[in-house]
Structure formats: C-alpha cells, structure tokens
Enzyme design. Structure first.
Site, PDB file in Angstrom:
ATOM      1  N   SER A 140      34.625  48.833  49.022  1.00 46.66           N
ATOM      2  CA  SER A 140      35.590  49.196  47.974  1.00 46.66           C
ATOM      3  C   SER A 140      35.472  50.684  47.677  1.00 46.66           C
ATOM      4  CB  SER A 140      35.284  48.408  46.699  1.00 46.66           C
ATOM      5  OG  SER A 140      36.087  48.854  45.635  1.00 46.66           O
ATOM      6  N   TYR A 154      28.803  45.226  40.985  1.00 47.72           N
ATOM      7  CA  TYR A 154      29.877  45.310  41.983  1.00 47.72           C
ATOM      8  C   TYR A 154      29.790  46.606  42.803  1.00 47.72           C
ATOM      9  CZ  TYR A 154      34.566  45.024  44.021  1.00 47.72           C
ATOM     10  OH  TYR A 154      35.631  44.967  44.895  1.00 47.72           O
TER      11      TYR A 154
HETATM   12  N1  LIG Z   1      42.021  43.657  45.140  1.00 42.97           N
HETATM   13  C1  LIG Z   1      41.435  44.831  44.969  1.00 42.97           C
HETATM   14  O1  LIG Z   1      41.892  45.665  44.164  1.00 42.97           O
HETATM   15  C2  LIG Z   1      40.216  45.184  45.786  1.00 42.97           C
HETATM   16  C3  LIG Z   1      39.808  46.522  45.826  1.00 42.97           C
HETATM   17  C4  LIG Z   1      38.690  46.880  46.579  1.00 42.97           C
HETATM   18  C5  LIG Z   1      37.989  45.928  47.279  1.00 42.97           C
HETATM   19  N2  LIG Z   1      38.385  44.627  47.214  1.00 42.97           N
HETATM   20  C6  LIG Z   1      37.576  43.649  47.978  1.00 42.97           C
HETATM   21  O2  LIG Z   1      38.415  42.955  48.878  1.00 42.97           O
HETATM   22  C7  LIG Z   1      37.837  41.680  49.173  1.00 42.97           C
HETATM   23  C8  LIG Z   1      38.912  40.611  49.074  1.00 42.97           C
HETATM   24  O3  LIG Z   1      39.365  40.560  47.736  1.00 42.97           O
HETATM   25  P1  LIG Z   1      40.877  40.261  47.347  1.00 42.97           P
HETATM   26  O4  LIG Z   1      41.377  41.408  46.586  1.00 42.97           O
HETATM   27  O5  LIG Z   1      41.619  39.771  48.512  1.00 42.97           O
HETATM   28  O6  LIG Z   1      40.605  39.088  46.279  1.00 42.97           O
HETATM   29  P2  LIG Z   1      41.177  37.600  46.169  1.00 42.97           P
HETATM   30  O7  LIG Z   1      42.651  37.579  46.380  1.00 42.97           O
HETATM   31  O8  LIG Z   1      40.655  37.090  44.878  1.00 42.97           O
HETATM   32  O9  LIG Z   1      40.455  36.839  47.386  1.00 42.97           O
HETATM   33  C9  LIG Z   1      39.059  36.657  47.393  1.00 42.97           C
HETATM   34  C10 LIG Z   1      38.674  35.752  48.547  1.00 42.97           C
HETATM   35  O10 LIG Z   1      37.245  35.564  48.500  1.00 42.97           O
HETATM   36  C11 LIG Z   1      36.959  34.180  48.607  1.00 42.97           C
HETATM   37  N3  LIG Z   1      35.739  33.797  47.909  1.00 42.97           N
HETATM   38  C12 LIG Z   1      35.386  34.052  46.611  1.00 42.97           C
HETATM   39  N4  LIG Z   1      34.232  33.439  46.314  1.00 42.97           N
HETATM   40  C13 LIG Z   1      33.829  32.787  47.445  1.00 42.97           C
HETATM   41  C14 LIG Z   1      32.715  31.946  47.757  1.00 42.97           C
HETATM   42  N5  LIG Z   1      31.804  31.615  46.836  1.00 42.97           N
HETATM   43  N6  LIG Z   1      32.609  31.453  49.019  1.00 42.97           N
HETATM   44  C15 LIG Z   1      33.556  31.752  49.953  1.00 42.97           C
HETATM   45  N7  LIG Z   1      34.643  32.520  49.713  1.00 42.97           N
HETATM   46  C16 LIG Z   1      34.775  33.027  48.467  1.00 42.97           C
HETATM   47  C17 LIG Z   1      38.172  33.491  47.961  1.00 42.97           C
HETATM   48  O11 LIG Z   1      38.331  32.182  48.481  1.00 42.97           O
HETATM   49  P3  LIG Z   1      38.064  30.806  47.690  1.00 42.97           P
HETATM   50  O12 LIG Z   1      38.317  31.050  46.227  1.00 42.97           O
HETATM   51  O13 LIG Z   1      39.025  29.851  48.329  1.00 42.97           O
HETATM   52  O14 LIG Z   1      36.642  30.489  48.018  1.00 42.97           O
HETATM   53  C18 LIG Z   1      39.308  34.382  48.454  1.00 42.97           C
HETATM   54  O15 LIG Z   1      39.734  33.953  49.713  1.00 42.97           O
HETATM   55  C19 LIG Z   1      36.679  41.497  48.195  1.00 42.97           C
HETATM   56  O16 LIG Z   1      35.455  41.724  48.852  1.00 42.97           O
HETATM   57  C20 LIG Z   1      36.928  42.569  47.147  1.00 42.97           C
HETATM   58  O17 LIG Z   1      35.739  43.005  46.530  1.00 42.97           O
HETATM   59  C21 LIG Z   1      39.477  44.231  46.501  1.00 42.97           C
END
Ligand SMILES: NC(=O)c1ccc[n+]([C@@H]2O[C@H](COP(=O)([O-])OP(=O)(O)OC[C@H]3O[C@@H](n4cnc5c(N)ncnc54)[C@H](OP(=O)(O)O)[C@@H]3O)[C@@H](O)[C@H]2O)c1
Length: 266
Positions: A140, A154
């Site tokens: 991130s 985080y």
């Molecule tokens: N969105 C942003 O602004 C942003 C910015 C920087 C970095 N990121 C990073 O991008 C990555 C993806 O995030 P996103 O934005 O796509 O969020 P998201 O839409 O909330 O998706 C998160 C994913 O992680 C999975 N997950 C969460 N807990 C889990 C567990 N205990 N076991 C297995 N899978 C799990 C969820 O699946 P289930 O709930 O089905 O398990 C879901 O598929 C993350 O690492 C996040 O830190 C996001």
C-alpha cells in the site's frame, strides 16, 4: 503455448477480483482463494465463459495458522502448479491499537504478513526450479508513510511487504522469477466498507484521488511482467510516496496525524 496458473488470495472482492479478470484476459489459468466461496464461484464462471481459461476455487481463511500449508496441499492434491502468486488478501482496522482485541491483531498479522511469507516460501522453490515465476505482494501507499494513525499495524505490515518483496526481487534475480510490491493509494473496493470508514474517506478525499481496481490490477500485471520490484499506481500517489521518503519524520508524522484526525481515527 504452455499455460501458466496464478494463485490469487482475496479473490472474492475488490483488487483481487480485478486481478483475476486481468490475468485471465492475458491467458492465465487461475486459483481463486478467499473465505466467500459463492462470490468466487460466480467470478470463476464469468471468467471461464469470457476468456476460456480454467479457474479453480479453494475457500480458505488465512487467519487460521496453518491455512497456507493446507491451501498448497489442496492445490497439489488437485494436480495444479502455481506459476504466479498474488498475495492480495487484506483489510484494515481503524478502531485503534488499544481498543482492538489481541486476537484481532494476531489475525491481521497472519492474513497480511505471515500468510504471504508462508505462501511465498512454499511456491518459490518450484518457480526457481522451473525457471519461471511471478509474485505480487499487494502492499500500500500507506507502507511508504511514517505511520498509519489509528490503524497502527496496517502501515508497518505493508512496509514489511515492500521490503520483503525487494529482498526477494534481489534474491531471485536471473532465475526467471519476478517479484513486485504493489502500493496502491485509495482504490474503489469493499475495503473501506469493511473497516467502516466509507463515509469519512469519501467526504475527506476528492474523486480524483480514487483509482479503480481494474486500473490498479493492470498496473500490477504490467509492472510484474516488466520485473519492477515496487510500483505505486498514479502520479498523485507517487508524489505522496516521494514526500513520505523526503520529508523529515517529524514533519511527515504531523501530516499523517492531520490525515488521521480528519478521518476521526485518533
Ligand atoms: N482499497 C484500497 O484503498 C487499498 C489501498 C491500498 C492497498 N490495499 C490493499 O489491497 C488488498 C485488497 O484489498 P481491497 O481493497 O480489494 O479490499 P476488499 O474489497 O475488502 O477485498 C479484500 C479481500 O481480502 C479477503 N480477505 C479478508 N480477510 C481474509 C481472510 N481472513 N482470509 C482470506 N481472505 C481474506 C476478502 O475475502 P473474504 O472476505 O471472502 O475472505 C477479499 O477478497 C489488501 O491487501 C489491501 O490492504 C487496498
């Protein structure tokens, strides 16, 4: 042409879903994993129909201690080979370090730090042996800042992923394996719904600061193919990352504190 297969964690929503679509479009077979099986089965069906690739689904909760080992065992039992690994599963907690239960901290560390380490260690020897591999660790922009106020673990977890990716990039140079840390800024996914901050972040940050998951996924794919150890999608995010590096820590910390206060996190 030899078919490649990529294992994507967190493939039931957001950036993980976008990565699955992009890799399928590029001709990769997939292994999708997350906890929500129905969402992944629907995605797998859509992807098979759209791109004619194979998409396997394995439900797993990466907060369980031996989940990475069981996942890789299941993949081997199905006779599948992992040519690409995308450690994407993740979430944030904005409730504050002290107000969060120790078990919740442990789960966060397992999903976002221990699982990427374990999965990388399990699949990388095979990749090196076969002379081909791709690893993307979804870190991130937050990992490039001095701190993440109110979400204390985080930022450090994401910094760890950046440094570990760069170390692995060095270690696997010349083997046919590429390792990339992806450092997105604000991305439109379920992320801010899960941590309960959708309203605050939407009003605090203008539309131009937000990127689509599709854009982030395409940057990730192209950067890993180009063998870049780290990539931050978007000019504004690169400016912020540069400031995070150049500003003295006390100045950067004050800016981060303003951000955390604006979001009601401290
Ligand atoms: N969105 C942003 O602004 C942003 C910015 C920087 C970095 N990121 C990073 O991008 C990555 C993806 O995030 P996103 O934005 O796509 O969020 P998201 O839409 O909330 O998706 C998160 C994913 O992680 C999975 N997950 C969460 N807990 C889990 C567990 N205990 N076991 C297995 N899978 C799990 C969820 O699946 P289930 O709930 O089905 O398990 C879901 O598929 C993350 O690492 C996040 O830190 C996001």
């Amino acid at each position: 042409m030899m078919r490649r297969r990529v294992l994507i964690t967190g493939a039931s929503a957001g950036i993980g879903v976008a990565l699955a679509r992009v890799y399928a479009e590029k001709g990769w077979d997939l292994i999708l994993t997350a906890r929500r099986e129905a969402a992944m089965q629907a995605l797998a069906a859509e992807i098979r129909a759209a791109h004619g690739v194979d998409a396997a689904v394995i439900a797993a909760d990466l907060s369980e201690e031996d989940a990475p080992e069981r996942l890789i065992e299941e993949i081997a039992a199905r006779g599948l080979t992992v040519d690409g690994l995308i450690n994407n599963a993740g979430f944030s907690r904005t409730t504050g370090f002290l107000a969060t239960e120790p078990q919740a901290h442990a789960a966060m560390i397992r999903v976002m730090l221990s699982a990427p380490v374990a999965l990388s260690r399990l699949v990388l020897p095979g990749m090196v042996e076969r002379g081909f591999g791709r690893v993307i660790n979804v870190a991130s922009l937050a990992g490039q800042m001095p701190a993440t106020g109110g979400d204390t673990l985080y930022g450090p977890i994401k910094s760890f992923l950046i440094k570990a990716s760069q170390g692995l990039w060095l270690e696997t140079r010349g083997t046919g394996v590429h390792v990339t840390a992806l450092c997105p800024g604000y991305t439109l996914t379920e992320f801010h719904d899960v941590n309960g901050s959708r309203e605050q972040v939407s009003s605090a940050y203008p539309a131009w600061m937000w990127q689509t998951a599709d854009h982030v996924a395409r940057v990730a794919h192209d950067s890993c193919e180009a063998d870049r150890p780290r990539v931050t999608p978007g000019l504004a995010n690169n400016v912020l990352a540069a400031l995070g590096k150049l500003l003295p820590d006390d100045v950067a910390l004050r800016i981060v504190a303003g951000h955390a206060r604006r979001l009601g996190r401290i």
